[in-house]
Enzyme design. Structure first.
Site, PDB file in Angstrom:
ATOM      1  N   GLY A 165     -35.273 116.437  -5.914  1.00 30.51           N
ATOM      2  CA  GLY A 165     -34.566 116.374  -7.180  1.00 30.51           C
ATOM      3  C   GLY A 165     -33.126 116.780  -7.026  1.00 30.51           C
ATOM      4  N   GLY A 189     -33.051 120.428  -5.323  1.00 31.73           N
ATOM      5  CA  GLY A 189     -33.787 120.812  -4.133  1.00 31.73           C
ATOM      6  C   GLY A 189     -34.956 119.890  -3.860  1.00 31.73           C
ATOM      7  N   CYS A 190     -35.590 120.131  -2.738  1.00 34.23           N
ATOM      8  CA  CYS A 190     -36.722 119.318  -2.282  1.00 34.23           C
ATOM      9  C   CYS A 190     -38.017 120.107  -2.383  1.00 34.23           C
ATOM     10  CB  CYS A 190     -36.504 118.876  -0.834  1.00 34.23           C
ATOM     11  SG  CYS A 190     -35.120 117.744  -0.610  1.00 34.23           S
ATOM     12  N   ASP A 246     -40.097 119.443 -21.632  1.00 28.99           N
ATOM     13  CA  ASP A 246     -40.068 118.210 -20.828  1.00 28.99           C
ATOM     14  C   ASP A 246     -41.489 117.709 -20.580  1.00 28.99           C
ATOM     15  OD1 ASP A 246     -38.939 116.095 -19.489  1.00 28.99           O
ATOM     16  OD2 ASP A 246     -38.773 117.174 -17.586  1.00 28.99           O
TER      17      ASP A 246
END
EC number: 2.7.11.1
Length: 720
Positions: free
Chosen positions: A380, A383-384, A495
């Site tokens: 994203g 970060g991963c 979300d």
């Protein structure tokens, strides 16, 4: 004067007269006052009086020396000679009563006056008499006259000229200290002559007891006190005045102390109140800002595109072929705030669960094989997410925040604080965390069956069965209800979407992505600095104004329910004009299905009638209530759970409002709000991260949602 000389000489033969003088004294005392006022009369009487006093005095000659020794200091005030006579008057009466009351003391009292007389007799010159009167405060002339006048007043007056005055006065002082102490010097000649006989005879009995006390009475004459009455009044008044002043002073001091204590108390209370109000005010949210906004809301990187969450559950175009599992793990987090973890080392395992909760960076690098790219579950904007295996064989998802990202640090603090408080079977669990220099990593439980979005919209995958859809709907609703109702303060997810609902092997739902969750303190609404979320799931009021409530999550969950029923995407560019938005397309059909019971136009055709109609109808009715345009008219998540998870009557999920009868919904206005939101958030046509439908339905493999325009085109077309 010759008579005076003779009087001392004749004094020795008059011992028998001792008995007579006492009676004579009272009678003579009555006449004394006038005689005292006139000195000439005393000499005449002196001839008779010395013999009376002398017979009693000769024996105690030895006592003479001490008395004169005491007298010299008293000579300080010779001026009041006339005053000495009244004390002399007091002395004559003492002999008889004293003899009656106490033989020894009266004799002593009688004897002291005699020695002075003898001294006077031994020293015919009146000089000694003059010396003796000054101590007694009589004038020197009165010394010789006293032998005369005392007989008139009282036979022992000459013996008491000075020494007698001191002993009687002193005894009077102890017996009646207040009156006599000041009056001892006998400033009361006028008063005493007026009534000497009665008071003085009564006083002498008292005098013998205190006869030895001479100095106190003598000290008073030295002070030069006025008349004895005045002295008595002054003595009593002086004592009373002193006591009165003392009491007044004590009262004033006590009042001042009490006032000071009260002032101190009030000041401290005021300071405490100010401190309390300050402490409370610093935690109150700004009217246009939220308490935890820094921890939950972050700016987006235009180059990376739009991310649905701070942890990037949506991925940029380069990572769109990655499995959607990375999306769900991208935002789930937990633990403690950064500052708390640094100070305390590791959080309580009771909060994060049993086992190791704090990991070093080296340990995480080892379990992810050096953060190998092949282990990336998703990536994203911040970060991963890597897949890793702990030493005990447990598979985890490790999210690594980008180094040097201030936003990532704030995100980390927010996530660990929120998730550390949340534990539910339908919510993603936190395993641990890592803080190492600039590195911030979160370790979550690995959920193996990917996401709801993957199973609903993935190509080449079997159709998700209706029973599994119902199970997923109920499980995710329970997870959200826990966030809203059982967390204090409540947690708003912000979300909710199919990509953030993870599935285990049994298709039990676990809600992920708490990066955008925000603690709802005591207020019911929050205004965010930036609106975050996913197009197609945003509540109308949230997209337009950023106003956030738990009913915003309800709207988003209603969109997920519509996905489960219809099998359509929230925004589908392939649909005819005006039907791109799932909510807009479904509204009229929901009303028709509820009124007529015809589900054919809404139900996913891929199910081929393999569903339970009443369950479909219940889910349709619940979805219609959740996607109402008016937020307050939407049900709470608890009501949604009851509506979905009951076999019988689900109750009034519509809150008494029929479908289609709530606030008129203007889809065109909603589209305008979405466009305004896009411009506000991204400032133009920056592409939105299309990892929203990652996996087989990535932008590269499907024309659906290839970019920002694919989601916004329906709204643009709608405007025209």
């Amino acid at each position: 004067m010759s008579d005076l000389g003779e009087s001392p000489s004749s004094s020795p033969p008059a011992p028998p007269a001792d008995t007579a003088p006492p009676p004579e004294t009272p009678s003579e005392n009555s006449a004394l006052p006038p005689v005292d006022s006139s000195p000439p009369s005393p000499p005449a009487d002196s001839s008779s009086t010395p013999p009376l006093s002398e017979p009693s005095t000769p024996p105690p000659d030895s006592q003479l020396p001490p008395l004169p020794s005491i007298l010299p200091p008293l000579t300080d005030s010779p001026p009041p000679p006339s005053d000495s006579s009244p004390p002399v008057d007091s002395t004559p009466s003492p002999p008889p009563p004293t003899s009656n009351e106490s033989p020894s003391p009266p004799e002593d009292s009688e004897t002291p006056p005699a020695p002075p007389n003898e001294s006077n007799d031994n020293n015919p010159p009146p000089s000694q008499d003059l010396q003796s009167p000054p101590p007694s405060s009589p004038s020197p002339n009165v010394g010789p006259t006293n032998p005369e006048s005392p007989p008139l007043q009282s036979p022992p007056a000459p013996p008491a000229s000075d020494p007698t005055n001191s002993p009687p006065a002193s005894p009077l002082d102890p017996t009646n200290p207040p009156p006599i102490q000041p009056s001892g010097p006998a400033t009361s000649p006028p008063a005493n002559p007026n009534a000497p006989p009665s008071p003085f005879p009564t006083v002498p009995p008292k005098t013998p007891s205190s006869g030895p006390v001479v100095s106190p009475s003598l000290t008073s004459p030295s002070k030069g006190t006025p008349t004895p009455n005045q002295g008595n009044g002054d003595g009593g008044g002086g004592g009373g005045g002193y006591q009165g002043k003392t009491m007044v002073g004590m009262a004033v001091a006590g009042f001042a102390i009490m006032a000071l204590i009260g002032v101190v108390f009030l000041v401290r209370r005021k300071k405490k109140r100010n401190i309390d109000s300050y402490n409370h005010s610093q935690y109150l949210p700004h009217p246009n800002f939220s308490v935890k906004s820094d921890g939950f809301l972050y700016g987006q990187d235009p180059g990376k595109g739009y991310s649905s969450g701070p942890n990037g559950s949506m991925y940029n175009n380069s990572q769109q072929q990655q499995s959607s599992m990375g999306n769900s793990y991208g935002t789930a987090g937990g633990g403690y705030p950064h500052h708390q973890m640094q100070s305390s080392g590791t959080p309580d395992s009771a909060i994060l669960g049993s086992g190791q909760t704090h990991f070093s960076y080296e340990e995480l690098a080892e379990i992810t094989q050096g953060f190998a790219r092949k282990n990336i579950l998703g990536e994203g904007g911040f970060g991963c997410v890597y897949k890793g295996t702990l030493q005990d064989g447990k598979v985890v998802a490790v999210k690594q925040l980008k180094a040097g990202s201030g936003q990532g640090d704030r995100e980390f603090k927010a996530e660990v604080e929120i998730i550390s408080r949340v534990h539910h079977r339908h919510l993603v669990s936190l395993v641990g965390y890592c803080i190492s220099d600039q590195h911030r990593l979160l370790i979550y439980e690995y959920v193996s069956n990917q996401t709801l979005e993957h199973h609903l919209h993935g190509k080449g995958l079997p159709v998700l069965e209706w029973s599994k859809r119902v199970r997923i709907a109920i499980g995710s609703a329970k997870g959200l209800a826990y966030l809203h109702e059982d967390c204090h303060p409540k947690i708003i997810h912000r979300d909710i979407k199919s990509a953030n609902i993870l599935l285990d092997d049994e298709y039990e739902a676990q809600v992920a992505d708490f990066g955008l969750a925000r603690l709802n303190d005591t207020t019911q609404t929050h205004v965010s600095t930036r609106v975050m979320g996913t197009f197609g799931y945003l509540a109308p009021e949230y997209a337009s104004s950023g106003k956030l409530t738990d009913r915003s999550d309800v709207f988003s969950f209603g969109v997920v329910l519509l996905e489960l029923v219809t099998g359509r995407k929230p925004v589908d560019q392939t649909q005819p004009l005006g039907e791109e938005s799932l909510v807009e397309w479904a509204r009229p059909l929901l009303l028709k299905a509820i009124e007529t019971g015809d589900l054919s136009e809404l139900i996913d055709t891929r199910l081929e009638k393999r569903y339970v109609e009443h369950e479909v109808f219940r889910m349709i009715e619940t979805a219609a209530a959740c996607v109402r345009h008016s937020g307050p008219k939407r049900p709470r998540m608890v009501q949604v759970v009851r509506a979905l998870d009951c076999d019988g009557d689900s109750g009034d999920i519509s809150n008494g409002i029929k479908i289609g009868q709530s606030t008129t919904y203007d889809s065109g206005q909603y589209n305008e709000d979405i466009m305004k939101f896009r411009k506000m958030a991204f400032g133009g046509d920056n592409s939105v991260e299309s990892g929203l439908y990652s996996g087989n339905y990535s932008a590269k493999s499907s024309s659906d949602f290839s970019g920002n325009e694919s989601e916004t085109r329906p709204f643009n077309n709608r405007r025209f």
